[in-house]
Design an enzyme around this catalytic site. Structure first.
Site, PDB file in Angstrom:
ATOM      1  N   THR A 170      12.483  77.469  59.230  1.00 41.59           N
ATOM      2  CA  THR A 170      13.067  78.760  59.648  1.00 41.59           C
ATOM      3  C   THR A 170      14.593  78.658  59.685  1.00 41.59           C
ATOM      4  O   THR A 170      15.280  79.646  59.429  1.00 41.59           O
ATOM      5  CB  THR A 170      12.544  79.225  61.031  1.00 41.59           C
ATOM      6  OG1 THR A 170      12.980  78.326  62.041  1.00 41.59           O
ATOM      7  CG2 THR A 170      11.039  79.347  61.043  1.00 41.59           C
ATOM      8  N   ASN A 171      15.112  77.488  59.981  1.00 39.72           N
ATOM      9  CA  ASN A 171      16.574  77.328  59.964  1.00 39.72           C
ATOM     10  C   ASN A 171      17.118  77.296  58.536  1.00 39.72           C
ATOM     11  O   ASN A 171      18.216  77.788  58.285  1.00 39.72           O
ATOM     12  CB  ASN A 171      16.993  76.086  60.751  1.00 39.72           C
ATOM     13  CG  ASN A 171      16.958  76.360  62.244  1.00 39.72           C
ATOM     14  OD1 ASN A 171      17.841  77.025  62.776  1.00 39.72           O
ATOM     15  ND2 ASN A 171      15.902  75.887  62.903  1.00 39.72           N
TER      16      ASN A 171
ATOM     17  N   ARG B 177      12.100  52.545  55.582  1.00 40.36           N
ATOM     18  CA  ARG B 177      13.183  53.498  55.803  1.00 40.36           C
ATOM     19  C   ARG B 177      14.398  53.272  54.895  1.00 40.36           C
ATOM     20  O   ARG B 177      14.971  54.202  54.353  1.00 40.36           O
ATOM     21  CB  ARG B 177      13.618  53.385  57.265  1.00 40.36           C
ATOM     22  CG  ARG B 177      14.017  54.677  57.896  1.00 40.36           C
ATOM     23  CD  ARG B 177      14.286  54.491  59.369  1.00 40.36           C
ATOM     24  NE  ARG B 177      13.087  54.531  60.176  1.00 40.36           N
ATOM     25  CZ  ARG B 177      12.378  55.634  60.429  1.00 40.36           C
ATOM     26  NH1 ARG B 177      12.729  56.779  59.927  1.00 40.36           N
ATOM     27  NH2 ARG B 177      11.302  55.581  61.182  1.00 40.36           N
TER      28      ARG B 177
ATOM     29  N   MET C 243      12.940  65.557  60.306  1.00 45.74           N
ATOM     30  CA  MET C 243      12.329  64.835  61.422  1.00 45.74           C
ATOM     31  C   MET C 243      12.120  63.361  61.123  1.00 45.74           C
ATOM     32  O   MET C 243      11.050  62.821  61.403  1.00 45.74           O
ATOM     33  CB  MET C 243      10.991  65.488  61.779  1.00 45.74           C
ATOM     34  CG  MET C 243      11.132  66.892  62.287  1.00 45.74           C
ATOM     35  SD  MET C 243      12.143  66.943  63.789  1.00 45.74           S
ATOM     36  CE  MET C 243      11.658  68.526  64.441  1.00 45.74           C
TER      37      MET C 243
ATOM     38  N   ILE D  50      14.292  59.481  61.110  1.00 47.13           N
ATOM     39  CA  ILE D  50      15.552  58.784  61.402  1.00 47.13           C
ATOM     40  C   ILE D  50      16.202  58.322  60.104  1.00 47.13           C
ATOM     41  O   ILE D  50      15.538  57.780  59.217  1.00 47.13           O
ATOM     42  CB  ILE D  50      15.260  57.579  62.335  1.00 47.13           C
ATOM     43  CG1 ILE D  50      14.830  58.101  63.703  1.00 47.13           C
ATOM     44  CG2 ILE D  50      16.471  56.668  62.446  1.00 47.13           C
ATOM     45  CD1 ILE D  50      14.279  57.031  64.628  1.00 47.13           C
TER      46      ILE D  50
ATOM     47  N   HIS E 253      20.058  70.225  66.786  1.00 48.58           N
ATOM     48  CA  HIS E 253      19.169  69.671  67.812  1.00 48.58           C
ATOM     49  C   HIS E 253      18.915  70.698  68.918  1.00 48.58           C
ATOM     50  O   HIS E 253      19.856  71.338  69.391  1.00 48.58           O
ATOM     51  CB  HIS E 253      19.766  68.393  68.401  1.00 48.58           C
ATOM     52  CG  HIS E 253      18.833  67.706  69.336  1.00 48.58           C
ATOM     53  ND1 HIS E 253      17.748  66.973  68.883  1.00 48.58           N
ATOM     54  CD2 HIS E 253      18.765  67.696  70.687  1.00 48.58           C
ATOM     55  CE1 HIS E 253      17.068  66.526  69.925  1.00 48.58           C
ATOM     56  NE2 HIS E 253      17.669  66.949  71.026  1.00 48.58           N
TER      57      HIS E 253
ATOM     58  N   ASP F 284      20.705  61.317  67.378  1.00 50.51           N
ATOM     59  CA  ASP F 284      21.258  62.422  68.170  1.00 50.51           C
ATOM     60  C   ASP F 284      22.492  61.981  68.956  1.00 50.51           C
ATOM     61  O   ASP F 284      22.774  62.516  70.041  1.00 50.51           O
ATOM     62  CB  ASP F 284      20.176  63.013  69.113  1.00 50.51           C
ATOM     63  CG  ASP F 284      19.005  63.575  68.324  1.00 50.51           C
ATOM     64  OD1 ASP F 284      19.216  64.097  67.223  1.00 50.51           O
ATOM     65  OD2 ASP F 284      17.860  63.467  68.809  1.00 50.51           O
TER      66      ASP F 284
ATOM     67  N   GLU G 212      19.576  78.915  67.445  1.00 51.03           N
ATOM     68  CA  GLU G 212      19.750  78.035  66.276  1.00 51.03           C
ATOM     69  C   GLU G 212      20.058  78.844  65.018  1.00 51.03           C
ATOM     70  O   GLU G 212      20.911  78.467  64.225  1.00 51.03           O
ATOM     71  CB  GLU G 212      18.483  77.203  66.040  1.00 51.03           C
ATOM     72  CG  GLU G 212      18.242  76.141  67.081  1.00 51.03           C
ATOM     73  CD  GLU G 212      17.036  75.273  66.766  1.00 51.03           C
ATOM     74  OE1 GLU G 212      17.013  74.134  67.234  1.00 51.03           O
ATOM     75  OE2 GLU G 212      16.110  75.725  66.052  1.00 51.03           O
TER      76      GLU G 212
HETATM   77  C1  GAR Z   1      14.468  73.082  65.058  1.00 47.34           C
HETATM   78  O1  GAR Z   1      14.199  73.621  66.317  1.00 47.34           O
HETATM   79  C2  GAR Z   1      15.410  71.907  65.187  1.00 47.34           C
HETATM   80  O2  GAR Z   1      16.328  72.043  66.235  1.00 47.34           O
HETATM   81  C3  GAR Z   1      14.442  70.800  65.468  1.00 47.34           C
HETATM   82  O3  GAR Z   1      13.374  71.057  64.607  1.00 47.34           O
HETATM   83  C4  GAR Z   1      13.208  72.453  64.470  1.00 47.34           C
HETATM   84  C5  GAR Z   1      12.988  72.805  63.017  1.00 47.34           C
HETATM   85  O4  GAR Z   1      12.557  74.114  62.881  1.00 47.34           O
HETATM   86  N1  GAR Z   1      15.024  69.510  65.225  1.00 47.34           N
HETATM   87  C6  GAR Z   1      14.836  68.453  66.016  1.00 47.34           C
HETATM   88  O5  GAR Z   1      14.121  68.459  66.985  1.00 47.34           O
HETATM   89  C7  GAR Z   1      15.590  67.215  65.574  1.00 47.34           C
HETATM   90  N2  GAR Z   1      15.487  66.191  66.569  1.00 47.34           N
HETATM   91  P1  GAR Z   1      12.488  74.830  61.456  1.00 47.34           P
HETATM   92  O6  GAR Z   1      11.742  73.886  60.507  1.00 47.34           O
HETATM   93  O7  GAR Z   1      11.722  76.072  61.710  1.00 47.34           O
HETATM   94  O8  GAR Z   1      13.884  75.092  60.998  1.00 47.34           O
END
Ligand code: GAR
Length: 209
Positions: free
Chosen positions: A16-17, A66, A91, A93, A110, A146, A175
């Site tokens: 979604t971001n 990794r 998601m 590292i 974050h 982070d 976000e």
């Molecule tokens: C978001 O809320 C972002 O902040 C989080 O994953 C989500 C992704 O949403 N990231 C973390 O937690 C990183 N540690 P999306 O796939 O709908 O954009």
């Protein structure tokens, strides 16, 4: 015409971001998402890239672990010559093998006000802790998870009776504004990181909103 500002977005899931970056930032020839890289096959984020005609690749963790994955990732991302790499729900590292190739050019989103609640369960932990304010951070990505200095932060109130889902929804709304704003600020050259005192970041956001 000046060169476009080239953005590579790294994702893992729903995206979604990524969608908010496509809707609010992506302007071919200006600030342009030139590549989306996903850590998993079949993720919704890949569909979103495809629908917009943005090149998309999957770089998954292989048997080599990794660092080997990060070598492949550095090649794929490097070939797109990015001005900025955005971790938008990536998601996994990242090691120095990847991050050292793109100094000060990788930013992460974050769902908390760092340094509170780093890691994968920021929203759940904020609720468990009982904080009254959490929020969103866009920060430089560094080897410490982070741990890089913030570029933009915005608070989100935790309401009595909030569930993980209701809080997540309000965090997402923030976000979806904050990340595009950060990318626009980079594209306009408005973000400066102090070369000596590396945790100091200056943002000249006059008029950007
Ligand atoms: C978001 O809320 C972002 O902040 C989080 O994953 C989500 C992704 O949403 N990231 C973390 O937690 C990183 N540690 P999306 O796939 O709908 O954009």
């Amino acid at each position: 015409m000046p060169e476009p500002f080239r953005v590579v977005v790294l994702v893992s899931g729903n995206g979604t971001n990524l969608q908010s970056l496509i809707d609010r930032v992506h302007r071919p020839g200006h600030a342009e998402i030139v590549l989306v890289v996903c850590s998993k096959t079949g993720a919704k984020a890949l569909e979103r890239a495809e629908q917009t005609g943005i090149a998309a690749r999957v770089v998954a963790m292989g048997d080599g672990g990794r660092e080997e994955r990060d070598r492949r990732l550095a090649e794929v991302v490097g070939a797109a010559s990015p001005d900025l790499v955005v971790l938008a729900g990536w998601m996994s590292i990242l090691t120095a093998v990847f991050l050292d190739r793109l100094p000060d050019r990788v930013i992460n989103l974050h769902p908390s006000l760092l340094p509170s609640f780093p890691g994968m369960h920021a929203i759940e932990e904020a609720l468990e802790w009982g904080v009254q304010v959490t929020g969103v951070t866009v920060h430089y990505a560094e080897v410490e998870v982070d741990g890089g200095p913030p570029i933009l932060q915005e608070p989100v109130a935790v309401l009595y009776g909030d569930t993980v889902e209701s809080l997540r929804e309000r965090i997402r709304e923030v976000e979806h504004r904050l990340l595009p704003r950060a990318v626009r600020l980079f594209a306009s050259g408005s973000v400066t990181r102090d070369p000596e005192r590396r945790r100091r970041v200056r943002v000249d956001d006059g008029g950007d909103g």
